[in-house]
Design a protein around this motif. Structure first.
Motif, PDB file in Angstrom:
ATOM      1  N   UNK A 190       2.757   5.840  -3.154  1.00  0.00           N
ATOM      2  CA  UNK A 190       3.865   6.606  -3.726  1.00  0.00           C
ATOM      3  C   UNK A 190       3.718   6.735  -5.236  1.00  0.00           C
ATOM      4  N   UNK A 191       3.373   5.617  -5.893  1.00  0.00           N
ATOM      5  CA  UNK A 191       3.204   5.643  -7.355  1.00  0.00           C
ATOM      6  C   UNK A 191       2.043   6.549  -7.754  1.00  0.00           C
ATOM      7  N   UNK A 192       0.941   6.473  -7.012  1.00  0.00           N
ATOM      8  CA  UNK A 192      -0.233   7.273  -7.368  1.00  0.00           C
ATOM      9  C   UNK A 192      -0.020   8.760  -7.108  1.00  0.00           C
ATOM     10  N   UNK A 193       0.907   9.073  -6.221  1.00  0.00           N
ATOM     11  CA  UNK A 193       1.255  10.477  -5.975  1.00  0.00           C
ATOM     12  C   UNK A 193       2.115  11.007  -7.110  1.00  0.00           C
ATOM     13  N   UNK A 194       3.061  10.187  -7.557  1.00  0.00           N
ATOM     14  CA  UNK A 194       3.938  10.562  -8.667  1.00  0.00           C
ATOM     15  C   UNK A 194       4.392   9.292  -9.381  1.00  0.00           C
ATOM     16  N   UNK A 195       3.791   9.022 -10.541  1.00  0.00           N
ATOM     17  CA  UNK A 195       4.093   7.793 -11.288  1.00  0.00           C
ATOM     18  C   UNK A 195       5.579   7.708 -11.599  1.00  0.00           C
ATOM     19  N   UNK A 196       6.179   6.547 -11.323  1.00  0.00           N
ATOM     20  CA  UNK A 196       7.610   6.381 -11.564  1.00  0.00           C
ATOM     21  C   UNK A 196       7.934   4.917 -11.820  1.00  0.00           C
ATOM     22  N   UNK A 227      -9.910   6.071 -14.067  1.00  0.00           N
ATOM     23  CA  UNK A 227      -9.955   7.095 -15.117  1.00  0.00           C
ATOM     24  C   UNK A 227      -9.032   8.260 -14.807  1.00  0.00           C
ATOM     25  N   UNK A 228      -8.738   8.451 -13.526  1.00  0.00           N
ATOM     26  CA  UNK A 228      -7.835   9.535 -13.114  1.00  0.00           C
ATOM     27  C   UNK A 228      -6.363   9.122 -13.215  1.00  0.00           C
ATOM     28  N   UNK A 229      -6.110   7.885 -13.654  1.00  0.00           N
ATOM     29  CA  UNK A 229      -4.739   7.434 -13.825  1.00  0.00           C
ATOM     30  C   UNK A 229      -4.103   6.856 -12.583  1.00  0.00           C
ATOM     31  N   UNK A 230      -4.900   6.525 -11.568  1.00  0.00           N
ATOM     32  CA  UNK A 230      -4.375   5.955 -10.338  1.00  0.00           C
ATOM     33  C   UNK A 230      -4.456   4.430 -10.401  1.00  0.00           C
ATOM     34  N   UNK A 231      -3.388   3.761  -9.967  1.00  0.00           N
ATOM     35  CA  UNK A 231      -3.419   2.305  -9.931  1.00  0.00           C
ATOM     36  C   UNK A 231      -4.300   1.852  -8.777  1.00  0.00           C
ATOM     37  N   UNK A 232      -5.201   0.896  -9.068  1.00  0.00           N
ATOM     38  CA  UNK A 232      -6.200   0.497  -8.073  1.00  0.00           C
ATOM     39  C   UNK A 232      -6.173  -0.983  -7.730  1.00  0.00           C
ATOM     40  N   UNK A 233      -5.262  -1.750  -8.305  1.00  0.00           N
ATOM     41  CA  UNK A 233      -5.229  -3.191  -8.075  1.00  0.00           C
ATOM     42  C   UNK A 233      -4.797  -3.522  -6.647  1.00  0.00           C
ATOM     43  N   UNK A 234      -5.492  -4.446  -5.981  1.00  0.00           N
ATOM     44  CA  UNK A 234      -5.086  -4.839  -4.628  1.00  0.00           C
ATOM     45  C   UNK A 234      -3.863  -5.760  -4.647  1.00  0.00           C
ATOM     46  N   UNK A 235      -3.337  -6.015  -3.470  1.00  0.00           N
ATOM     47  CA  UNK A 235      -2.215  -6.924  -3.289  1.00  0.00           C
ATOM     48  C   UNK A 235      -2.603  -8.341  -3.707  1.00  0.00           C
ATOM     49  N   UNK A 236      -1.679  -9.045  -4.338  1.00  0.00           N
ATOM     50  CA  UNK A 236      -1.936 -10.423  -4.724  1.00  0.00           C
ATOM     51  C   UNK A 236      -1.515 -11.408  -3.652  1.00  0.00           C
ATOM     52  N   UNK A 237      -1.949 -12.672  -3.770  1.00  0.00           N
ATOM     53  CA  UNK A 237      -1.622 -13.687  -2.760  1.00  0.00           C
ATOM     54  C   UNK A 237      -0.250 -14.323  -2.950  1.00  0.00           C
ATOM     55  N   UNK A 238       0.382 -14.108  -4.104  1.00  0.00           N
ATOM     56  CA  UNK A 238       1.646 -14.771  -4.390  1.00  0.00           C
ATOM     57  C   UNK A 238       2.819 -14.020  -3.766  1.00  0.00           C
ATOM     58  N   UNK A 239       3.914 -14.728  -3.562  1.00  0.00           N
ATOM     59  CA  UNK A 239       5.132 -14.101  -3.057  1.00  0.00           C
ATOM     60  C   UNK A 239       5.979 -13.664  -4.254  1.00  0.00           C
ATOM     61  N   UNK A 240       6.451 -12.420  -4.278  1.00  0.00           N
ATOM     62  CA  UNK A 240       7.236 -11.970  -5.430  1.00  0.00           C
ATOM     63  C   UNK A 240       8.560 -12.710  -5.538  1.00  0.00           C
ATOM     64  N   UNK A 241       9.103 -12.755  -6.744  1.00  0.00           N
ATOM     65  CA  UNK A 241      10.370 -13.442  -6.968  1.00  0.00           C
ATOM     66  C   UNK A 241      11.478 -12.798  -6.128  1.00  0.00           C
ATOM     67  N   UNK A 242      12.471 -13.582  -5.785  1.00  0.00           N
ATOM     68  CA  UNK A 242      13.564 -13.114  -4.930  1.00  0.00           C
ATOM     69  C   UNK A 242      14.439 -12.107  -5.672  1.00  0.00           C
ATOM     70  N   UNK A 243      15.199 -11.278  -4.944  1.00  0.00           N
ATOM     71  CA  UNK A 243      16.129 -10.347  -5.593  1.00  0.00           C
ATOM     72  C   UNK A 243      17.143 -11.061  -6.487  1.00  0.00           C
ATOM     73  N   UNK A 293       0.823  -1.210   0.000  1.00  0.00           N
ATOM     74  CA  UNK A 293       0.000   0.000   0.000  1.00  0.00           C
ATOM     75  C   UNK A 293       0.858   1.262   0.000  1.00  0.00           C
ATOM     76  N   UNK A 294       1.998   1.207   0.666  1.00  0.00           N
ATOM     77  CA  UNK A 294       2.892   2.355   0.702  1.00  0.00           C
ATOM     78  C   UNK A 294       3.465   2.631  -0.685  1.00  0.00           C
ATOM     79  N   UNK A 295       3.884   1.567  -1.377  1.00  0.00           N
ATOM     80  CA  UNK A 295       4.443   1.736  -2.722  1.00  0.00           C
ATOM     81  C   UNK A 295       3.364   2.204  -3.700  1.00  0.00           C
TER      82      UNK A 295
END
Length: 290
Positions: free
Chosen positions: A113-119, A139-155, A108-110
């Motif tokens: 941040x993106x919705x405040x200034x897309x980067x 329509x205002x260009x804000x990302x609205x997708x919720x968090x997914x259940x999967x774990x992201x790939x490792x660094x 939610x923090x990220x």
């Protein structure tokens, strides 16, 4: 088995894109080897006016390429991949570490941040952690997708993938550009691959609200007139064959029409929220001007 699927069986395993850099619904990761297998081996330069996640671009790995997109952070991700590799991978590593402590709070923090200034750096991590890779905007260009259940790939996995992608796109120049401006750079003997927003079902995805297929067809005709070859992915057959999308393309513009079996629609999975996907198989249409 369809003619396209038979054709796919003969494709060399080496002619595949590297594993996904971005997790993104609607990308052509699985089908890029089929699509590119129809492209000629010899060409001047390769052009993608709707880059998206670049799966077809990475499969082609052109010595000379041009890719454009209207979502500027996407273009910036690719530029960082080429020119500031460590910035990209270290940002992912930092976000991944913070995510492990509290996934929802950091996601939610990220997103905020993106919705405040897309980067680019925020979008990169959101694409790897959002629900099903459905990068959805209001329509205002804000990302609205919720968090997914999967774990992201490792660094470590991300660094390995990014290294492979950097090699594949080293010959490509990236432009934050409307598709028409990108296609204005097309010349004789170029190959152009267009993967625009689909007309029937992608209005919740970025760029779809203002897209007009009629304008794209006009741009394609201009490229063909200048001596380029153009391939177009667009809506095909849905509802397991019960719904075929029809278009009034100009006579003689496209010489071949092929259908690629995609299985069940990932976008419909998201929209139906866990309901049965029976009867939701789709086939994409691939049109070629040669």
């Amino acid at each position: 088995m369809s003619n396209v699927q038979k054709h796919f069986k003969g494709i060399s395993p080496s002619k595949k894109p590297p594993p996904q850099l971005l997790k993104w619904i609607g990308n052509k990761q699985r089908y890029a080897p089929i699509i590119t297998s129809f492209f000629p081996d010899k060409y001047n330069k390769y052009v993608e006016p709707f880059m998206g996640t670049g799966a077809v671009l990475a499969t082609m790995s052109p010595k000379r390429g041009i890719a454009g997109d209207l979502l500027e952070p996407l273009i910036e991700i690719m530029k960082l991949l080429k020119d500031d590799f460590e910035v990209l991978v270290k940002s992912y590593e930092k976000n991944w570490s913070l995510y492990q402590r509290n996934p929802k709070v950091h996601y939610d923090r990220v997103k905020q941040s993106f919705n405040k200034e897309a980067n680019a750096l925020d979008l990169l991590f959101l694409s790897r952690t959002c629900y099903g890779g459905v990068v959805r905007f209001t329509k205002e260009g804000k990302m609205s997708t919720p968090l997914g259940p999967h774990n992201p790939i490792s660094p470590e996995t991300f660094r390995h993938r990014a290294t492979l992608w950097r090699e594949r796109v080293s010959g490509t120049d990236f432009y934050y550009s409307d598709y028409r401006r990108t296609m204005d750079m097309v010349e004789k003997n170029d190959i152009v691959y267009c993967d625009p927003p689909y007309v029937d079902s992608q209005s919740i995805l970025y760029g779809a609200q203002s897209f007009r297929l009629e304008d794209l067809i006009e741009a394609i005709a201009g490229c063909v007139k200048r001596g380029a070859k153009v391939a177009l992915s667009i809506d095909g057959i849905k509802k397991s064959g019960k719904k075929k999308l029809e278009f009034n393309f100009p006579d003689g513009l496209f010489q071949r029409e092929l259908f690629i079996n995609n299985g069940s629609s990932m976008l419909r999975r998201f929209q139906k929220s866990g309901e049965t996907m029976e009867g939701e198989d789709v086939k994409d249409r691939l049109l070629l001007t040669w």
